[in-house]
Scaffold this active site. Structure first.
Site, mmCIF file in Angstrom:
data_model
loop_
_atom_site.group_PDB
_atom_site.id
_atom_site.type_symbol
_atom_site.label_atom_id
_atom_site.label_comp_id
_atom_site.label_asym_id
_atom_site.label_seq_id
_atom_site.Cartn_x
_atom_site.Cartn_y
_atom_site.Cartn_z
ATOM 1 N N GLY A 156 0.847 -1.189 0.000
ATOM 2 C CA GLY A 156 0.000 0.000 0.000
ATOM 3 C C GLY A 156 0.878 1.232 0.000
ATOM 4 O O GLY A 156 2.115 1.152 0.060
ATOM 5 N N SER A 157 0.250 2.382 -0.025
ATOM 6 C CA SER A 157 1.006 3.634 -0.145
ATOM 7 C C SER A 157 1.958 3.849 1.021
ATOM 8 O O SER A 157 3.076 4.346 0.839
ATOM 9 C CB SER A 157 0.031 4.817 -0.251
ATOM 10 O OG SER A 157 -0.870 4.813 0.857
ATOM 11 N N GLU B 68 3.611 1.764 2.675
ATOM 12 C CA GLU B 68 4.706 0.793 2.725
ATOM 13 C C GLU B 68 5.730 0.989 1.614
ATOM 14 O O GLU B 68 6.838 0.446 1.688
ATOM 15 C CB GLU B 68 4.168 -0.647 2.621
ATOM 16 C CG GLU B 68 3.336 -1.090 3.804
ATOM 17 C CD GLU B 68 1.973 -0.441 3.803
ATOM 18 O OE1 GLU B 68 1.606 0.140 4.843
ATOM 19 O OE2 GLU B 68 1.287 -0.483 2.771
ATOM 20 N N GLU C 281 -4.771 -9.619 2.173
ATOM 21 C CA GLU C 281 -3.865 -9.742 3.321
ATOM 22 C C GLU C 281 -4.050 -11.040 4.102
ATOM 23 O O GLU C 281 -3.101 -11.523 4.736
ATOM 24 C CB GLU C 281 -4.031 -8.533 4.236
ATOM 25 C CG GLU C 281 -3.383 -7.258 3.701
ATOM 26 C CD GLU C 281 -4.297 -6.458 2.776
ATOM 27 O OE1 GLU C 281 -5.358 -6.980 2.388
ATOM 28 O OE2 GLU C 281 -3.946 -5.302 2.456
ATOM 29 N N HIS D 130 -0.705 -3.282 5.045
ATOM 30 C CA HIS D 130 -1.031 -1.893 4.761
ATOM 31 C C HIS D 130 -1.905 -1.301 5.862
ATOM 32 O O HIS D 130 -3.121 -1.523 5.893
ATOM 33 C CB HIS D 130 -1.739 -1.790 3.411
ATOM 34 C CG HIS D 130 -2.120 -0.394 3.022
ATOM 35 N ND1 HIS D 130 -1.305 0.685 3.256
ATOM 36 C CD2 HIS D 130 -3.229 0.096 2.418
ATOM 37 C CE1 HIS D 130 -1.890 1.779 2.803
ATOM 38 N NE2 HIS D 130 -3.067 1.440 2.300
ATOM 39 N N HIS E 105 -14.389 -28.948 22.048
ATOM 40 C CA HIS E 105 -15.129 -28.247 20.998
ATOM 41 C C HIS E 105 -16.604 -28.125 21.325
ATOM 42 O O HIS E 105 -17.348 -27.468 20.611
ATOM 43 C CB HIS E 105 -14.953 -28.983 19.669
ATOM 44 C CG HIS E 105 -15.334 -28.163 18.473
ATOM 45 N ND1 HIS E 105 -15.545 -28.693 17.222
ATOM 46 C CD2 HIS E 105 -15.555 -26.830 18.335
ATOM 47 C CE1 HIS E 105 -15.876 -27.740 16.365
ATOM 48 N NE2 HIS E 105 -15.880 -26.598 17.017
ATOM 49 N N GLY F 242 -9.074 -23.491 14.001
ATOM 50 C CA GLY F 242 -10.401 -23.801 13.496
ATOM 51 C C GLY F 242 -10.918 -22.761 12.526
ATOM 52 O O GLY F 242 -11.955 -22.965 11.893
#
Length: 523
Positions: free
Chosen positions: A25-26, A28, A47, A70, A277, A400
Site C-alpha cells: 500500500g502507499s 509501505e 492480506e 497496509h 469443541h 479452526g
C-alpha cells in the site's frame, strides 16, 4: 550516516528474513525503494492470503517469516489468519505502514489509530517505535520475541517517513531462548513412566514443531506405550502405521476420558491434551490416572484441568527422558488400551464419498508428500483412510478458522522446494482465500489443490444434527466453478465427478511439476 532503510535491510539479512510476504500500500512503498536483489517479495492478492503464506513458510523453515501489511485496513483483513498463526505458535514478524508522523495529529487518510493495540491479543508483542531511528531495534526485538518459545507472531507499525531518516548502525545480537526442562521435574516424570503398568503418550503439534518425531518413537518403544494424537492437533507427530499407534482423541471431555481409560500414566507432549469443541460433563481425566504435561506453552500448562506440568520444548524433554537408563522390559500393553480402531473397509468406488477420495489419494501419493488440510468435515475419513507416515508431512489450522490452508500450502511449497504439496480443501474453506492460487501460479509451485466439492458447509450440518436442527440457513454453496476460478488465476484445472474419473485426475495432478487443481464432486 545510513538511513533507517539501509540499517533495517542489513538487520533483516542477518536474521535471514529476506523473503517478504505482503500486499503493498502507499504507506509501505518507501520500505522497498532500491529493493536489494538478494531479497524477494511474495505478493498475495489479499492480506489474509499474505498471512497464510507467511505462516506456511515459517512452519516449513522453522524460522520467523516477515510480513508487510497496509496500515489498519490491511491488518484488519489479515486478522483471521493472524489468529490462526497465534494458535499455530508460528513465529512471524508482522510490519504495517503508518502515515507520516507530522500529520498523525490530524487523523490522516489511511492512518492507523493506536496501531500497537489493534492486533492484540493475537501477537506476543507490538509497538510503534517512538523515533524513526528505533525501527531496527523494534524489528530485532519483534524477531527475538517471535522466536522465543512458545513461538508466535509479533507486530511493528512503521510511519512512512521513517525509512529515509538517518540511523546509526545496529547489529543483531545472539539470544539463546531454548526451554529446557528442570532436572528434578523430568527425573520424576521418568520414574513415573518406569513404574507405569499401562502408559500412554498423547502427542500434540509441539512434537512436530520441535522436530521430535523420532524421539517420540524411541520413548514409546522403550515403554511399550500406546500413542494417541491430541484433539485437533495441527501437526503430524507420530507414524500412524506404527504398531503402538492407538488413534485420535476427540475434542470432547467425555471422549478424552474414555480414550485414556485403562492407562495409569499418561504423558502429553506438545499439547494441549484437554481441548474441547463442545460442552461436556464429569471428570476431565480418568480416575487414578497420573498425567504429565510437557510443552513450551506456559498458558497450556496453566489452564490444563489436571496433571503435573513441565514447561519445556519437546525435543529437550525427550532427550532428557531417553538419557535415563531404560526400565525393565515391559510386556506389550493389552489390546485394546484404548480400544484400537479396526482397519477401515476397502471402498469399491460405488460412490464418490470423501472417504473414497482419501483412500485413493493415499494409494496415489508418495508417503513423503506434504498434506495441508482444511476440509473440516473430511477430518474423520482422513484419519481412517489417509494415514500420516513421515515427519513434517501434515499441517492444518490449530484455530479452526478458515482461509489458512490454501495460502499455507503456497508458503510451505516455497519453504520446501522440490517437495510435493497437496492442499486438501473443502469447497467452503477454499473460497476464504482462493486468491492464493495466483501466487502459486506466479512462482510455479508444485502444489496439487484438491477441492472436495459437496456444495455446502458440511461441518455445520454435522453440528446441526448435534443440536437437533432440521434446517440450517446460509450453508449452501451453489454455482461454484473451481476449474474456472483456477484458470482465472493461471492454474490448470480439471474435474472428477465420478469414481472412474478420480484415478486419472489424481495421476495428472500428482505428476505435475507446477500448480494444478482438481475439483472433486462428493456425493
Amino acid at each position: 550516516m545510513q538511513t533507517v532503510r539501509d540499517v533495517t535491510l542489513s538487520l533483516l539479512r542477518e536474521l535471514k528474513m529476506t523473503t517478504v510476504f505482503g500486499n503493498p500500500g502507499s504507506t509501505e512503498l518507501p520500505m522497498f525503494c532500491d529493493f536489494p536483489d538478494d531479497f524477494r517479495y511474495v505478493m498475495g492478492l489479499q492480506e489474509c492470503v499474505v498471512l497464510g503464506m507467511a505462516d506456511g513458510f515459517a512452519q516449513g523453515t522453522r524460522t520467523a517469516a516477515l510480513v508487510n501489511l497496509h496500515s489498519s485496513a490491511g491488518v484488519g483483513h489479515a486478522l483471521g489468519n493472524l489468529f490462526t498463526a497465534w494458535k499455530n505458535q508460528t513465529p512471524l514478524v508482522v510490519t504495517a505502514g503508518q502515515q507520516a508522523r507530522s500529520i498523525l495529529p490530524y487523523e490522516p487518510f489511511l492512518f492507523a489509530e493506536r496501531a500497537g493495540e489493534f492486533p492484540r491479543p493475537f501477537v506476543k508483542w507490538a509497538c510503534e517505535p517512538a523515533r524513526a531511528e528505533d525501527v531496527p531495534a523494534a524489528i530485532h526485538r519483534a524477531w527475538a520475541v517471535a522466536m522465543e518459545p512458545p513461538y508466535g507472531p509479533t507486530f511493528v507499525s512503521i510511519p512512512i517517513d521513517d525509512w529515509d531518516r538517518p540511523c546509526p548502525p545496529f547489529a543483531a545480537r545472539t539470544i539463546h531462548a531454548d526451554r529446557v526442562p528442570a532436572p528434578d521435574a523430568i527425573a520424576a516424570c521418568a520414574r513415573a513412566l518406569d513404574a507405569a503398568r499401562a502408559p500412554a503418550i498423547v502427542v500434540g503439534a509441539g512434537v512436530g514443531r520441535d522436530g521430535a518425531w523420532d524421539r517420540v518413537i524411541a520413548l514409546a518403544e522403550r515403554h511399550n506405550a500406546a500413542v494417541l494424537v491430541a484433539p485437533m492437533s495441527a501437526r503430524g507427530s507420530f507414524p500412524e502405521d506404527h504398531p503402538l499407534f492407538a488413534g485420535f482423541l476427540a475434542a470432547n471431555q467425555m471422549a478424552i476420558v474414555a480414550g485414556l481409560a485403562g492407562h495409569d500414566v499418561v504423558l502429553a507432549l506438545g499439547g494441549p491434551m484437554n481441548l474441547y469443541h463442545m460442552e461436556g460433563h464429569g471428570p476431565h481425566l480418568p480416575p487414578g490416572c497420573d498425567v504429565w504435561l510437557i510443552g513450551d506453552n506456559h498458558a497450556h500448562a496453566a489452564w490444563a484441568p489436571g496433571g503435573t506440568a513441565i514447561v519445556a520444548q519437546c525435543h529437550h524433554a525427550l532427550d532428557a527422558l531417553l538419557a535415563f537408563p531404560p526400565p525393565p522390559a515391559r510386556a506389550l500393553p493389552p489390546r485394546p488400551l484404548p480400544p484400537r480402531k479396526a482397519a477401515p473397509p476397502v471402498l469399491d468406488g460405488s460412490a464418490m464419498t470423501d472417504a473414497f477420495v482419501m483412500q485413493e489419494l493415499a494409494r496415489a501419493r508418495a508417503a513423503d508428500s506434504i498434506i495441508v488440510e482444511e476440509a473440516p468435515s473430511g477430518r474423520g475419513p482422513m484419519h481412517d483412510y489417509l494415514p500420516i507416515l513421515k515427519p513434517d508431512t501434515f499441517y492444518t489450522t490449530a484455530s479452526g478458522g478458515l482461509g489458512h490452508g490454501l495460502p499455507a500450502a503456497v508458503g510451505l511449497a516455497m519453504a520446501r522446494p522440490g517437495d510435493k504439496v497437496i492442499a486438501l480443501l473443502g469447497d467452503g474453506s477454499a473460497m476464504y482465500a482462493i486468491q492464493g492460487l495466483h501466487a502459486a501460479a506466479q512462482w510455479n509451485l508444485p502444489i496439487s489443490f484438491l477441492i472436495m466439492k459437496n456444495g455446502r458447509y458440511e461441518a455445520l450440518h454435522h453440528f446441526g444434527r448435534h443440536f437437533g436442527m432440521q434446517r440450517l440457513e446460509g450453508t449452501q454453496l451453489p454455482g461454484l466453478d473451481f476449474v474456472a476460478l483456477a484458470q482465472g488465476h493461471g492454474v490448470p484445472g480439471r474435474r472428477a465427478t465420478a469414481p472412474d474419473e478420480l484415478e486419472a485426475a489424481l495421476a495428472w495432478t500428482l505428476g505435475a511439476t507446477g500448480p494444478t487443481l482438481v475439483e472433486v464432486t462428493i456425493d
